[in-house]
Motif scaffolding. Structure first.
Motif, short mmCIF file in Angstrom:
data_model
loop_
_atom_site.label_atom_id
_atom_site.label_comp_id
_atom_site.label_asym_id
_atom_site.label_seq_id
_atom_site.Cartn_x
_atom_site.Cartn_y
_atom_site.Cartn_z
N ASP A 158 -7.34 -4.02 -2.45
CA ASP A 158 -7.42 -3.15 -1.27
C ASP A 158 -8.61 -2.21 -1.48
O ASP A 158 -8.65 -1.49 -2.49
CB ASP A 158 -6.11 -2.36 -1.14
N PRO A 159 -9.61 -2.21 -0.59
CA PRO A 159 -10.84 -1.45 -0.84
C PRO A 159 -10.62 0.07 -0.80
O PRO A 159 -11.37 0.81 -1.41
CB PRO A 159 -11.77 -1.88 0.29
N ALA A 182 6.17 -9.35 0.97
CA ALA A 182 5.44 -8.12 0.64
C ALA A 182 3.93 -8.37 0.61
O ALA A 182 3.14 -7.62 1.20
CB ALA A 182 5.91 -7.60 -0.72
N ILE A 183 3.54 -9.48 -0.05
CA ILE A 183 2.10 -9.75 -0.17
C ILE A 183 1.51 -10.13 1.18
O ILE A 183 0.44 -9.65 1.56
CB ILE A 183 1.86 -10.87 -1.22
N ILE A 241 -4.71 -3.69 -6.66
CA ILE A 241 -4.76 -5.16 -6.63
C ILE A 241 -3.58 -5.65 -5.79
O ILE A 241 -2.43 -5.30 -6.06
CB ILE A 241 -4.64 -5.75 -8.06
N ILE A 242 -3.88 -6.44 -4.78
CA ILE A 242 -2.79 -6.93 -3.92
C ILE A 242 -2.16 -8.19 -4.50
O ILE A 242 -0.95 -8.34 -4.51
CB ILE A 242 -3.32 -7.22 -2.49
N ASP A 268 -1.79 -6.32 7.01
CA ASP A 268 -2.15 -4.91 7.27
C ASP A 268 -3.62 -4.66 6.92
O ASP A 268 -4.35 -4.00 7.66
CB ASP A 268 -1.25 -3.96 6.46
N LEU A 269 -4.02 -5.23 5.79
CA LEU A 269 -5.39 -5.02 5.33
C LEU A 269 -6.40 -5.58 6.34
O LEU A 269 -7.32 -4.88 6.76
CB LEU A 269 -5.56 -5.71 3.96
N PHE A 270 -6.20 -6.84 6.74
CA PHE A 270 -7.19 -7.45 7.65
C PHE A 270 -7.13 -6.83 9.04
O PHE A 270 -8.14 -6.76 9.73
CB PHE A 270 -7.04 -8.97 7.67
#
Ligand SMILES: Nc1nc2c(ncn2[C@@H]2O[C@H](COP(=O)(O)OP(=O)(O)OP(=O)(O)O)[C@@H](O)[C@H]2O)c(=O)[nH]1
Ligand SMILES: [Mg+2]
Length: 447
Positions: free
Chosen positions: A58-59, A94-95, A64-65, A101-103
């Motif tokens: 996650d930037p 979860a992953i 670390i995802i 969510d990240l994208f």
């Protein structure tokens, strides 16, 4: 034509490994900075079609995802025809939620059902009948079904339809020439030879149309309806064929009232087995409803299984349907009692005797329902395709009738062009938004 970046997990959530896909211009620039090598270093260049092992970070939080593999696909050489990325991650909820969510936060959006395949269609990677084959392949329950879908995916139906269309167009061009240049002596042929390509097309279209009925039976399953008087052993037979105690079995006549249906597979064929209420003059209202339902189900069966208690006197039932007569409870009567009867199988549902003979008998009858008429003709797999083929066939038949009936050529040709349009609908050269939407809404997310 679509430049929005879309993403979705392409495998079921909860599996050990999931393939998470992104498609659309710029998706690779989106993912590259998130990747860390095995030694937790960033990387600035990536080859295409190469599997990179590493981590996804996650930037913002620098968390670390997951531990992943990453693949980049080049535009025009990917499933959708667009720039694509596949992330092979662990399949936990979860992953996958973290990735989504990240994208999302990076400006991409969730793909709709079938959107990857829809983009492949719009980008000219596949035709509409091939897109349908993708879903058919995902849904296939038997190897025969998956084989048919694979053939369609490889473009077998598309090329058959295109050949038919070319043949009709050539014929039309020939006729148009006589219309435009009537004074020229264009191959004067007798009518039979002239119309041959159209008659051939009509024959092929009829075969194609009928191939669907047989395919549909194969997909939905051959319906086997067990019926007979109470206590003949219907429910025992259902349990024996399913190899589990699905239905209640007792020695009380009238145990089964409501029918029940379960599917099973034998030698690559799907069957739907139906247990019904025992047939008798019942006084009980619920039982009577069950019996009238049983009689209805008998009519709708592909194969009727009439079962009798062979330890007692019984009368054979007559049927206009395909049927097998099963003389049950063979453990209670002597084997030679019914040995000279045809179309009968002696079984014991309770002691599981004679079931292989029964299944083979069923299999032989089942083949008559699903074996295709002509192996050189591809099999169509959707109602939509069947409808377009049937309409093309009617237009073409109408066209020939008009020509033979002396309708002026320019008027008759309208029907021929209609037939061509119907054929173009199958492969998607002509397709309304409505048709396209209806096809893709049946897809799963991520495909
Ligand atoms: N000896 C013997 N008994 C059997 C056999 N098959 C069934 N039975 C017995 O016959 C009785 C009725 O069996 P079911 O399977 O419930 O019969 P059914 O036709 O479903 O009966 P209904 O639901 O009442 O219409 C039970 O006691 C079974 O154990 C068999 O092959 N041999
Ligand atoms: Mg029963």
């Amino acid at each position: 034509m679509n430049q929005e970046i879309i993403f979705a997990p392409s495998t079921a959530v909860g599996g050990a490994i999931c393939i998470f896909r992104l498609s659309g211009k710029g998706c690779q620039d989106l993912v590259q900075p998130l990747y860390l090598t095995q030694n937790k270093k960033t990387r600035s260049t990536f080859d295409r079609n190469y599997l990179y092992y590493g981590f996804l970070q996650d930037p913002v939080s620098e968390r670390i995802i997951d531990e992943i593999y990453l693949v980049f696909f080049q535009e025009n050489k990917s499933y959708t025809g667009e720039e694509m990325v596949e992330i092979h991650c662990h399949g936990s909820k979860a992953i996958l939620t973290s990735l989504s969510d990240l994208f999302h936060s990076l400006g991409a959006r969730s793909a709709q059902a079938g959107e990857f395949t829809k983009r492949a269609f719009f980008n000219g990677r596949i035709g509409l009948s091939q897109a349908e084959a993708v879903q058919e392949l995902i849904d296939a329950e038997t190897s025969a079904q998956s084989q048919i879908a694979l053939n369609q995916l490889s473009g077998e139906l598309k090329s058959t339809i295109q050949n038919l269309r070319d043949q009709i167009v050539d014929f039309g061009a020939h006729l148009e020439a006589t219309l435009d240049y009537p004074e020229e002596d264009i191959d004067e042929l007798d009518n039979d030879a002239l119309y041959k390509p159209i008659y051939d097309s009509i024959t092929k279209l009829s075969l194609l149309e009928r191939s669907y009925q047989r395919y549909e039976i194969q997909r939905e399953g051959i319906r086997l309806v067990i019926s007979g008087i109470p206590n003949s052993g219907k429910s025992s037979l259902l349990n024996a064929l399913l190899k589990r105690d699905r239905a209640i079995v007792t020695d009380i006549a009238g145990t089964t009232r409501d029918h029940l249906e379960e599917s099973f597979f034998y030698k690559g064929i799907k069957y739907v087995l139906v247990d019904t209420a025992g047939l008798r003059d019942a006084s009980d209202e619920v039982e009577r409803i069950g019996i009238s339902k049983a009689l209805e189900l008998e009519q709708e069966a592909h194969i009727n299984l009439y079962i009798y208690d062979g330890s007692k006197d019984f009368e054979f039932r007559e049927s206009s349907n395909t049927c097998l007569h099963l003389i049950n409870k063979c453990d209670l009567y002597s084997a030679d009692k019914y040995s000279d009867l045809e179309n009968c199988v002696q079984i014991s549902a309770q002691k599981q005797i004679g079931l292989d003979d029964l299944l083979n008998g069923i299999h032989n009858l089942a083949l008559t329902f699903i074996t295709q008429e002509n192996n050189d003709i591809p099999i169509i797999t959707s109602k939509r395709q069947q409808k377009s083929i049937s309409e093309a066939n009617s237009s073409l038949t109408q066209f020939i009738n008009s020509l033979e009936g002396g309708v002026p050529l320019d008027i008759a040709l309208v029907e021929m062009y209609e037939a061509i349009d119907f054929l173009s609908e199958i492969t998607g050269e002509i397709a309304t938004e409505d048709i396209i939407d209806r096809i893709f809404e049946k897809f799963c997310i991520g495909k």
